[in-house]
Design an enzyme around this catalytic site. Structure first.
Site, PDB file in Angstrom:
ATOM      1  CD  GLN A 206      -2.814  -0.925   2.561  1.00 44.40           C
ATOM      2  OE1 GLN A 206      -2.840  -1.930   3.253  1.00 44.40           O
ATOM      3  NE2 GLN A 206      -3.446   0.175   2.940  1.00 44.40           N
ATOM      4  CG  PHE A 237      -8.623  -5.364   3.948  1.00 44.10           C
ATOM      5  CD1 PHE A 237      -9.746  -4.687   3.494  1.00 44.10           C
ATOM      6  CD2 PHE A 237      -8.327  -6.607   3.387  1.00 44.10           C
ATOM      7  CE1 PHE A 237     -10.570  -5.244   2.516  1.00 44.10           C
ATOM      8  CE2 PHE A 237      -9.140  -7.159   2.402  1.00 44.10           C
ATOM      9  CZ  PHE A 237     -10.271  -6.477   1.969  1.00 44.10           C
ATOM     10  CD  GLU A 241      -0.834   2.889   6.693  1.00 46.27           C
ATOM     11  OE1 GLU A 241      -2.007   2.496   6.863  1.00 46.27           O
ATOM     12  OE2 GLU A 241      -0.402   3.962   7.133  1.00 46.27           O
ATOM     13  NE  ARG A 319      -7.374   7.675  11.542  1.00 43.26           N
ATOM     14  CZ  ARG A 319      -8.066   8.615  10.902  1.00 43.26           C
ATOM     15  NH1 ARG A 319      -9.382   8.686  11.061  1.00 43.26           N
ATOM     16  NH2 ARG A 319      -7.476   9.468  10.119  1.00 43.26           N
ATOM     17  CB  ALA A 519      -5.843   7.922   6.330  1.00 48.56           C
ATOM     18  CD  GLU A 709      -9.391   3.891   7.213  1.00 48.25           C
ATOM     19  OE1 GLU A 709      -9.276   5.063   6.803  1.00 48.25           O
ATOM     20  OE2 GLU A 709      -8.668   3.413   8.090  1.00 48.25           O
TER      21      GLU A 709
HETATM   22  N1  MTE Z   1     -11.523  -2.202  -0.092  1.00 50.89           N
HETATM   23  C1  MTE Z   1     -11.028  -3.320  -0.667  1.00 50.89           C
HETATM   24  N2  MTE Z   1     -11.784  -3.953  -1.576  1.00 50.89           N
HETATM   25  N3  MTE Z   1      -9.802  -3.818  -0.339  1.00 50.89           N
HETATM   26  C2  MTE Z   1      -9.014  -3.196   0.609  1.00 50.89           C
HETATM   27  O1  MTE Z   1      -7.908  -3.659   0.891  1.00 50.89           O
HETATM   28  N4  MTE Z   1      -8.804  -1.336   2.209  1.00 50.89           N
HETATM   29  C3  MTE Z   1      -9.524  -0.369   3.040  1.00 50.89           C
HETATM   30  C4  MTE Z   1     -10.492   0.450   2.189  1.00 50.89           C
HETATM   31  N5  MTE Z   1     -11.292  -0.412   1.354  1.00 50.89           N
HETATM   32  C5  MTE Z   1      -9.521  -2.012   1.240  1.00 50.89           C
HETATM   33  C6  MTE Z   1     -10.789  -1.541   0.831  1.00 50.89           C
HETATM   34  C7  MTE Z   1      -8.663   0.553   3.759  1.00 50.89           C
HETATM   35  S1  MTE Z   1      -7.957   0.036   5.188  1.00 50.89           S
HETATM   36  C8  MTE Z   1      -8.434   1.825   3.321  1.00 50.89           C
HETATM   37  S2  MTE Z   1      -7.513   2.904   4.221  1.00 50.89           S
HETATM   38  C9  MTE Z   1      -8.968   2.310   2.049  1.00 50.89           C
HETATM   39  O2  MTE Z   1      -9.723   1.313   1.370  1.00 50.89           O
HETATM   40  C10 MTE Z   1      -7.794   2.766   1.187  1.00 50.89           C
HETATM   41  O3  MTE Z   1      -8.179   3.185  -0.063  1.00 50.89           O
HETATM   42  P1  MTE Z   1      -8.793   4.630  -0.361  1.00 50.89           P
HETATM   43  O4  MTE Z   1      -8.002   5.614   0.428  1.00 50.89           O
HETATM   44  O5  MTE Z   1      -8.620   4.777  -1.808  1.00 50.89           O
HETATM   45  O6  MTE Z   1     -10.219   4.578   0.074  1.00 50.89           O
HETATM   46  N1  HPA Z   2      -4.651   6.180   8.905  1.00 50.66           N
HETATM   47  C1  HPA Z   2      -3.979   5.281   8.206  1.00 50.66           C
HETATM   48  N2  HPA Z   2      -2.679   5.241   8.132  1.00 50.66           N
HETATM   49  C2  HPA Z   2      -1.990   6.173   8.789  1.00 50.66           C
HETATM   50  C3  HPA Z   2      -2.632   7.141   9.534  1.00 50.66           C
HETATM   51  C4  HPA Z   2      -4.038   7.166   9.593  1.00 50.66           C
HETATM   52  O1  HPA Z   2      -4.674   7.993  10.237  1.00 50.66           O
HETATM   53  N3  HPA Z   2      -1.678   7.918  10.072  1.00 50.66           N
HETATM   54  C5  HPA Z   2      -0.503   7.410   9.661  1.00 50.66           C
HETATM   55  N4  HPA Z   2      -0.681   6.355   8.885  1.00 50.66           N
HETATM   56 MO1  MOS Z   3      -6.277   1.756   5.911  1.00 46.83          MO
HETATM   57  S1  MOS Z   3      -6.156   0.906   7.767  1.00 46.83           S
HETATM   58  O1  MOS Z   3      -5.777   3.343   6.523  1.00 46.83           O
HETATM   59  O2  MOS Z   3      -4.875   1.115   5.180  1.00 46.83           O
END
Ligand code: MTE
Ligand code: HPA
Ligand code: MOS
Length: 766
Positions: A206, A237, A241, A319, A519, A709
């Site tokens: 990620q 998910f 990260e 958080r 995030a 999230e």
């Molecule tokens: N959706 C799918 N299908 N697969 C994933 O791994 N990760 C989640 C969410 N939705 C995830 C998901 C998490 S932890 C985050 S932080 C966000 O997607 C990250 O992507 P975005 O910032 O583009 O929403």
């Molecule tokens: N969310 C997800 N990842 C992060 C954050 C947060 O708030 N801060 C630092 N890494």
């Molecule tokens: Mo999502 S837990 O911020 O990768």
């Protein structure tokens, strides 16, 4: 309406289209990192030698015998590291440790011609250990005062005075388990080195920029000598990260030492036993209410189980501290947090990133105190909602507080909550052994990285002479639909059809110094950076066009002949954020995402088995960039939250008196056979999801809010419904202390306790 949020006429954003790779996903043609292995010549396969102790000193390591195994090419040990033997972001994670800190930690890696040979070779490496005492539970860690990292406090007012004044004061403890990510694609990297020593790592990460940095550190190279690419992930998910970094470093080290491509791909057991999970938390709390159930004061200490290293634990804790309030106003409040250090996998980011754990504390408090106050939990929650102008415990004004109310009211209406509550009361009166309950819970979730510098992004947009467009951005695709949204943003900003735009895989040599896709801010940040790049090109083209309204292809062709550059680097940083990490005050979030969910469950009084009869959700995504994608995110996030709260039960073995020392600290739930994930059978029988209307967000790209999230926390509604169903087995006013996860077994014991209350004799003197 801001320039950033305003949409042109007939925008491509907002169109209901499938995920850009949907057809590839369902036909199996989508390429993931490990699909590159059979396409790559002479790949070596890596296998870890895993520690059989939760805590031990490595007194000797003899790899020689592994080389007797046919096919073994190289054993990687600490001696091979040309740079720094550390893959952590806090420099507390030796890649090849001399002291193992959790059961299953890799002490070295074996490279071989086949995975089988590598596995057999790993089995022949001789390692001597001197076992050391291990802390395995959060309670043991607290008792031993084993903590790591910062111990922040947020708050306002005078909690002690407010608690002393409050007519109703309760205290208690709340504990919740962690959660395995169970991304379908496990941690994977494939590394190669070219003729000039340039290291190229394909990684399921990620955070490609950080993977690049960690690989460079381990190899002792500058960042420009390492390129990381992420095609896509089969789920992250949060689990990728930071935790992809170490595996990328092993692959890269192997490739530089052998001159051959090296593949690291954990199998499921390895991924379970080696990688971090959602943090379990423990909380102690004291809470005060007035006679009408208004929260007057809260004093709470959160302790997260960080595992063996810091990883993202401080950020997760931050958080959590910033989300204890959820959607509720608490006049006098003190929230203290700390991270326990235990001999387990290093717990890490997981969807919600501490937010769910913080919010669960207050939802648990409200769910337990409502019967003690004699107030319907639904009323108790609603009564405590934020009003516009009020501030969070860390001092951020709660903008658009009314949206929580709008979502709540809408779910009450569309879910016919009042009518069904009557039906449920009737049903329960006639069914002594089966009880139903309906609960409604709100969500307020802050969007932006708490750590302000991470809120920036870059993009690179190329327009070719034929008018076709290729875009790159710093975000990664993990199934969440970020690339789909970015394509829609680019088409909108350039004013071209979606089919003219193509997206190239995320690479550190295209966009540097990126933040993790995390995030939930991927589309906010990268979408805005893409929009910025497109607008630079648009502005130059407008000059060429000079009011003639030329068709796109013709305009692009003319611009090229006129020597106008047809590519641009875009950039975006979120404005208006402030955060003081020492005082825990400021406005770290650009905005809040709101939602509400109503869940109805039915519980069997003989077994604790339950089913979710119906769920209604109203969730705030602003003006959706891509409604189908957002719908999937809401449904998926909710179900993943239900899994965490009701099914998924991580167990670490603890043995005592020296019996079976090899099992002490071993994760006993290592596969889908023993770790129960939500599947079709656990889906709500009726599942209605609506997006909040008229929810334009002025501060974000094309008026859309982040969605990744926040919906996970809508699952509190199911947990609260289960609590209320358990209570229905007891006399009115029964307060149920429900463990998390609320597995059928846990539900059984909770309802049985409620039932016992009904037959218990009156206490003496009552
Ligand atoms: N959706 C799918 N299908 N697969 C994933 O791994 N990760 C989640 C969410 N939705 C995830 C998901 C998490 S932890 C985050 S932080 C966000 O997607 C990250 O992507 P975005 O910032 O583009 O929403
Ligand atoms: N969310 C997800 N990842 C992060 C954050 C947060 O708030 N801060 C630092 N890494
Ligand atoms: Mo999502 S837990 O911020 O990768």
């Amino acid at each position: 309406m801001s320039e950033l949020s305003q949409r042109p006429e007939s925008p491509v954003v907002g169109e209901t289209i499938p995920h850009e790779s949907a057809a590839l996903h369902v036909t199996g043609r989508a390429l993931y990192t490990d699909d590159l292995t059979p396409r790559t010549k002479s790949v070596l396969h890596a296998w870890p030698v895993q520690s059989p102790h939760a805590h031990a000193r490595v007194t000797a390591l003899r790899p020689a015998a592994a080389y007797d195994e046919p096919g073994v090419v190289r054993v990687l040990t600490a001696d091979d590291v040309p740079g720094v033997n550390d893959s952590g972001i806090k420099h507390d994670e030796p890649l090849f440790p001399s002291e193992v800190m959790y059961h299953g930690q890799a002490v070295c890696w074996v490279l071989a011609e086949t995975p089988e040979a590598a596995r057999r070779g790993a089995g022949r490496v001789e390692v001597d250990y001197e076992p050391l005492p291990a802390l395995l539970t959060i309670h043991d860690a607290i008792a031993a005062e084993s903590f790591q990292g910062a111990r922040p406090t947020a708050g306002r007012g005078d909690v002690e005075a407010a608690l002393a004044r409050a007519p109703h004061v309760f205290e208690g403890e709340t504990e919740m388990a962690g959660q395995e990510h169970f991304y379908l694609e496990t941690q994977t990297s494939l590394a190669d080195v070219d003729d000039g020593g340039q290291v190229f790592v394909q990684s399921s990460t990620q955070h490609p920029s950080e993977t690049q940095e960690v690989v460079a550190h381990v190899l002792g190279l500058a960042s420009h000598a390492v390129t990381v690419q992420c095609l896509r992930m089969g789920g992250g998910f949060g689990g990728k990260e930071v935790q992809a970094n170490g595996y990328a470093a092993v692959a890269a080290l192997g490739a530089t030492l052998t001159g051959r491509p090296v593949r690291v791909r954990l199998n499921r057991t390895q991924d379970f036993t080696m990688t971090g999970k959602r943090h379990g938390f423990h909380a102690t709390w004291r809470v005060g209410f007035d006679d009408d159930g208004h929260l007057l004061a809260l004093d709470t200490t959160l302790t997260s189980d960080g595992g063996w290293s810091l990883d993202l634990s401080e950020a997760v804790l931050a958080r959590a501290v910033c989300h204890v309030d959820n959607a509720y106003w608490i006049p006098d409040v003190r929230i203290h947090g700390r991270v326990a250090k235990t001999h387990k996998t290093s717990q890490t980011a997981f969807r919600g990133f501490g937010g769910p754990q913080g919010m669960l504390v207050l939802e648990d408090v409200l769910g337990r105190c409502a019967p003690l106050l004699g107030i319907d939990p639904l009323q108790l929650r609603r009564r405590n909602f934020y009003a516009e102008g009020q501030e969070t415990p860390y001092g951020q004004p709660v903008r658009h507080a009314a949206r929580a109310v709008t979502a709540w009211d809408q779910v009450l209406t569309t879910g016919d909550v009042a009518g069904r509550a009557r039906e449920i009361a009737e049903f329960n009166a006639g069914h002594p052994y089966t009880k139903r309950a309906l609960a409604v819970t709100p969500v307020k979730f802050g969007i932006s990285f708490n750590f302000t510098p991470l809120n920036q992004a870059g993009a690179l947009v190329h327009v070719y002479k034929d008018g076709s467009v290729l875009v790159n951005h710093g975000g990664t695709e993990m199934g969440q639909g970020l690339h789909t949204k970015v394509l829609q943003v680019a088409a909108t900003a350039l004013g071209v059809p979606l089919a003219r735009v193509r997206l190239a895989p995320t690479r550190t040599d295209k966009v540097p110094n990126t933040s993790a896709t995390a995030a939930s801010s991927g589309s906010d940040l990268n979408g805005a950076a893409i929009k910025n790049a497109c607008e630079q090109i648009r502005t130059r083209l407008a000059e060429v066009d000079a009011g003639r309204d030329l068709p796109w292809e013709k305009l692009v062709g003319e611009a090229y002949l006129a020597r106008v550059p047809l590519f641009a680097a875009g950039y975006y940083r979120t404005e208006g954020l402030s955060w003081d990490a020492t005082t825990f005050r400021g406005s770290p979030f650009k905005y809040f995402a709101y939602g509400a969910a109503a869940a109805e469950v039915e519980v069997d009084g003989f077994t604790g088995a339950y089913r979710t009869r119906r769920v209604d959700i109203v969730h705030d995504v602003g003006d959706s960039l891509s409604p189908l994608v957002d719908l999937g995110q809401i449904e998926g996030g909710f179900v993943q939250g239900v899994g965490w709260l009701t099914l998924e039960d991580l167990r670490w073995e603890t043995t005592h008196d020296g019996a079976h020392p090899e099992r002490h600290g071993r994760l006993s739930t290592q596969a889908a056979s023993t770790y129960k994930l939500p599947s079709f059978a656990e889906m709500p029988e009726v599942f209605n999801v609506a997006m909040l209307e008229q929810a334009h967000e002025d501060g974000a790209v094309y008026g859309a809010k982040a969605v990744g999230e926040p919906p996970l926390m809508l699952a509190f509604s199911v947990r609260e419904a289960l609590r209320q169903a358990c209570a229905a087995f007891g006399p009115a006013g029964t307060s149920v202390d429900l463990p998390s996860p609320a597995t059928p077994e846990a539900v059984y014991w909770a309802l049985d306790e409620a039932r016992q209350a009904a037959v218990a004799p009156e206490p003496a003197g009552a």
